[in-house]
Design a protein around this motif. Structure first.
Motif, PDB file in Angstrom:
ATOM      1  N   LEU A   1       6.746   0.116  -5.626  1.00 31.46           N
ATOM      2  CA  LEU A   1       5.942   1.050  -6.491  1.00 31.46           C
ATOM      3  C   LEU A   1       4.620   0.895  -6.697  1.00 31.46           C
ATOM      4  N   ILE A   2       4.110  -0.352  -6.555  1.00 31.26           N
ATOM      5  CA  ILE A   2       2.693  -0.679  -6.351  1.00 31.26           C
ATOM      6  C   ILE A   2       2.099  -0.128  -5.204  1.00 31.26           C
ATOM      7  N   ARG A   3       2.869  -0.471  -4.077  1.00 30.03           N
ATOM      8  CA  ARG A   3       2.469   0.297  -2.526  1.00 30.03           C
ATOM      9  C   ARG A   3       2.123   1.776  -2.823  1.00 30.03           C
ATOM     10  N   GLU A   4       3.202   2.383  -3.422  1.00 27.85           N
ATOM     11  CA  GLU A   4       3.258   3.919  -3.699  1.00 27.85           C
ATOM     12  C   GLU A   4       2.020   4.372  -4.397  1.00 27.85           C
ATOM     13  N   ALA A   5       1.605   3.670  -5.449  1.00 30.45           N
ATOM     14  CA  ALA A   5       0.584   4.008  -6.339  1.00 30.45           C
ATOM     15  C   ALA A   5      -0.855   3.763  -5.504  1.00 30.45           C
ATOM     16  N   ALA A   6      -0.860   2.554  -4.612  1.00 30.06           N
ATOM     17  CA  ALA A   6      -2.072   2.538  -3.780  1.00 30.06           C
ATOM     18  C   ALA A   6      -2.298   3.346  -2.586  1.00 30.06           C
TER      19      ALA A   6
ATOM     20  N   VAL B   1      -9.356   0.150  -1.008  1.00 29.74           N
ATOM     21  CA  VAL B   1      -8.335   0.030  -2.033  1.00 29.74           C
ATOM     22  C   VAL B   1      -8.981  -0.366  -3.511  1.00 29.74           C
ATOM     23  N   ILE B   2      -9.901  -1.260  -3.559  1.00 29.42           N
ATOM     24  CA  ILE B   2     -10.664  -1.429  -4.727  1.00 29.42           C
ATOM     25  C   ILE B   2     -11.455  -0.502  -5.249  1.00 29.42           C
ATOM     26  N   GLY B   3     -12.009   0.265  -4.434  1.00 26.30           N
ATOM     27  CA  GLY B   3     -12.984   1.473  -4.906  1.00 26.30           C
ATOM     28  C   GLY B   3     -14.170   1.010  -5.662  1.00 26.30           C
TER      29      GLY B   3
ATOM     30  N   GLY C   1     -16.669  -0.167  -7.976  1.00 26.82           N
ATOM     31  CA  GLY C   1     -16.751  -0.933  -9.139  1.00 26.82           C
ATOM     32  C   GLY C   1     -15.374  -1.399  -9.861  1.00 26.82           C
ATOM     33  N   GLY C   2     -14.417  -1.383  -8.823  1.00 27.39           N
ATOM     34  CA  GLY C   2     -12.904  -1.660  -9.101  1.00 27.39           C
ATOM     35  C   GLY C   2     -12.123  -0.395  -9.759  1.00 27.39           C
ATOM     36  N   ALA C   3     -12.864   0.685  -9.677  1.00 26.05           N
ATOM     37  CA  ALA C   3     -12.119   1.922 -10.299  1.00 26.05           C
ATOM     38  C   ALA C   3     -10.844   2.249  -9.673  1.00 26.05           C
ATOM     39  N   ARG C   4     -10.667   2.141  -8.431  1.00 25.90           N
ATOM     40  CA  ARG C   4      -9.461   2.612  -7.719  1.00 25.90           C
ATOM     41  C   ARG C   4      -8.518   1.801  -7.959  1.00 25.90           C
ATOM     42  N   LEU C   5      -8.736   0.499  -7.868  1.00 24.76           N
ATOM     43  CA  LEU C   5      -7.576  -0.512  -8.184  1.00 24.76           C
ATOM     44  C   LEU C   5      -7.161  -0.578  -9.548  1.00 24.76           C
ATOM     45  N   LYS C   6      -8.154  -0.087 -10.658  1.00 19.01           N
ATOM     46  CA  LYS C   6      -7.491   0.013 -11.995  1.00 19.01           C
ATOM     47  C   LYS C   6      -6.614   1.181 -12.109  1.00 19.01           C
ATOM     48  N   GLU C   7      -6.888   2.202 -11.287  1.00 18.57           N
ATOM     49  CA  GLU C   7      -6.046   3.396 -11.272  1.00 18.57           C
ATOM     50  C   GLU C   7      -4.825   3.093 -10.987  1.00 18.57           C
ATOM     51  N   VAL C   8      -4.850   2.353  -9.857  1.00 17.59           N
ATOM     52  CA  VAL C   8      -3.551   2.262  -8.987  1.00 17.59           C
ATOM     53  C   VAL C   8      -2.503   1.402 -10.127  1.00 17.59           C
ATOM     54  N   GLY C   9      -3.539   0.274 -10.781  1.00 19.84           N
ATOM     55  CA  GLY C   9      -2.457  -0.485 -11.738  1.00 19.84           C
ATOM     56  C   GLY C   9      -1.811   0.276 -12.771  1.00 19.84           C
ATOM     57  N   THR C  10      -2.771   1.270 -13.219  1.00 22.86           N
ATOM     58  CA  THR C  10      -2.068   2.092 -14.451  1.00 22.86           C
ATOM     59  C   THR C  10      -0.949   2.997 -14.027  1.00 22.86           C
ATOM     60  N   ASN C  11      -1.035   3.606 -12.747  1.00 28.24           N
ATOM     61  CA  ASN C  11       0.038   4.378 -12.129  1.00 28.24           C
ATOM     62  C   ASN C  11       1.285   3.585 -11.863  1.00 28.24           C
ATOM     63  N   ALA C  12       1.036   2.564 -11.513  1.00 29.40           N
ATOM     64  CA  ALA C  12       2.046   1.558 -11.091  1.00 29.40           C
ATOM     65  C   ALA C  12       2.692   0.934 -12.236  1.00 29.40           C
ATOM     66  N   ARG C  13       2.023   0.648 -13.180  1.00 24.46           N
ATOM     67  CA  ARG C  13       2.495   0.150 -14.459  1.00 24.46           C
ATOM     68  C   ARG C  13       3.381   1.037 -15.017  1.00 24.46           C
ATOM     69  N   LYS C  14       3.185   2.255 -15.289  1.00 25.47           N
ATOM     70  CA  LYS C  14       3.855   3.232 -15.906  1.00 25.47           C
ATOM     71  C   LYS C  14       5.110   3.436 -15.268  1.00 25.47           C
ATOM     72  N   GLN C  15       5.386   3.507 -13.959  1.00 25.33           N
ATOM     73  CA  GLN C  15       6.508   3.506 -13.109  1.00 25.33           C
ATOM     74  C   GLN C  15       7.283   2.507 -13.411  1.00 25.33           C
ATOM     75  N   ILE C  16       6.823   1.421 -13.386  1.00 25.62           N
ATOM     76  CA  ILE C  16       7.709  -0.160 -13.375  1.00 25.62           C
ATOM     77  C   ILE C  16       8.422   0.100 -14.730  1.00 25.62           C
ATOM     78  N   GLU C  17       7.404   0.302 -15.915  1.00 24.58           N
ATOM     79  CA  GLU C  17       7.856   0.150 -17.028  1.00 24.58           C
ATOM     80  C   GLU C  17       9.305   1.222 -17.271  1.00 24.58           C
ATOM     81  N   LYS C  18       9.012   2.401 -16.750  1.00 24.28           N
ATOM     82  CA  LYS C  18      10.144   3.415 -16.868  1.00 24.28           C
ATOM     83  C   LYS C  18      11.387   2.873 -16.130  1.00 24.28           C
ATOM     84  N   ILE C  19      11.319   2.192 -15.168  1.00 20.39           N
ATOM     85  CA  ILE C  19      12.499   1.666 -14.488  1.00 20.39           C
ATOM     86  C   ILE C  19      13.271   0.342 -15.219  1.00 20.39           C
ATOM     87  N   LEU C  20      12.200  -0.329 -15.744  1.00 18.05           N
ATOM     88  CA  LEU C  20      12.714  -1.761 -16.226  1.00 18.05           C
ATOM     89  C   LEU C  20      12.936  -1.469 -17.977  1.00 18.05           C
TER      90      LEU C  20
END
Length: 311
Positions: free
Chosen positions: A199-204, A260-262, A264-283
């Motif tokens: 899921l992290i790969r997908e978001a990235a 991947v980082i983008g 100021g780190g903006a892109r990696l932060k967005e990846v983390g937010t999107n992946a976290r939502k998907q992981i929380e939904k599954i777990l």
């Protein structure tokens, strides 16, 4: 239907990359267990999704797309697919409704027939929501001509759900009689770490260039349990603990790391937010996701690094 007629078995979806195999897996299971992306070669692991019905249980093996490999990683992904062919009861060839059948599709059919000559082959025309009825009919005829008169051919849309239950029935009839392999309610036998990494790969990969799908690998370094900040939920009960997940994203070059980082780190932060939502939904639990990007030079061609990254 009597208990003695309950059927269960294994199904493998094959086809060129990006023909809708992962999306169809998720639609049949009724939950997201396989990552999807507009980029070819997104799937890296054979994820088993489990379809439960009153009369049958189907175990879906979602493999990487079979292709002519250019790297050691590509060869190992192809080996995964070949190993799967010999273990399943039905192989489904997926062809999108909006793309003409080409040499790549014919090559896959040849490979399947050579490696699993006795396995039942079913043709699936995917993405029928993208074209009109006439085009669907033409594609069904073309696929039937490719596979021969003995193979069933079915049109489906994983997005709208059209014909999905018909596909379940066709696959169930092709299964041997036997008991369920997994308890009711279980949707996959993949470890949680593998699902998280995928899921992290997908978001990235969302919105990135063509080079990155092959160059990006994700490893879950550590998962620890922490008491939730909200120790008492709104119902008055103790809130479930929060999982702290530490993951490393590996790329092959410093230029890819920057992408991947983008800024100021903006892109990696967005990846983390999107992946976290998907992981929380599954777990079904709160997640704190800590992501870091590292360079593993030419890891796709290095046997030692491939092994360390789970290939």
């Amino acid at each position: 239907m009597a208990d003695s007629e309950f059927r269960s078995g294994f199904v493998c979806f094959v086809g060129r990359p990006n023909t809708g195999k992962s999306t169809l897996t998720n639609a049949l299971v009724g939950s997201k267990i396989a990552i999807t992306s507009s980029r070819p070669q997104t799937t890296r692991h054979t994820i088993r999704g489990i379809v439960h019905r009153d009369h049958a249980q189907l175990i879906l093996v979602d493999t990487p797309g079979l292709h002519r490999p250019r790297t050691l990683l590509g060869q190992r992904l192809n080996d995964l697919v070949r190993d799967t062919y010999s273990e399943v009861d039905v192989i489904c060839l997926c062809i999108p409704a909006d793309e003409a059948i080409g040499p790549g599709d014919r090559w896959i059919v040849t490979q399947v027939r050579q490696m699993a000559p006795k396995t039942t082959l079913v043709g699936i025309v995917t993405k029928i929501d993208k074209v009109g009825r006439q085009k669907v009919a033409e594609q069904l005829m073309a696929l039937s001509n490719l596979l021969g008169p003995d193979c069933e051919v079915i049109p489906v849309s994983a997005q709208s759900g059209e014909q999905v239950e018909l596909l379940v029935d066709v696959l169930a009839k092709a299964m041997p009689e036997g008991p369920a392999f997994y308890p009711d309610g279980e949707l996959t036998d993949e470890p949680e770490e593998t699902l998280m990494a995928e899921l992290i790969r997908e978001a990235a990969l969302e919105g990135l260039g063509d080079e990155l799908p092959h160059s990006l690998a994700v490893v879950i370094e550590e998962i620890t349990e922490h008491e939730s900040r909200d120790t008492v939920s709104k119902t008055g009960r103790s809130a479930p603990p929060m999982l702290h997940v530490h993951a490393l994203l590996y790329v092959e070059r410093s230029s890819q790391k920057g992408i991947v980082i983008g800024k100021g780190g903006a892109r990696l932060k967005e990846v983390g937010t999107n992946a976290r939502k998907q992981i929380e939904k599954i777990l079904g639990t709160k997640i704190y996701l800590d992501l870091h990007v590292k360079i593993a030079k030419d890891w796709q061609r290095d046997p030692k690094q491939l092994g360390r990254l789970g290939f």
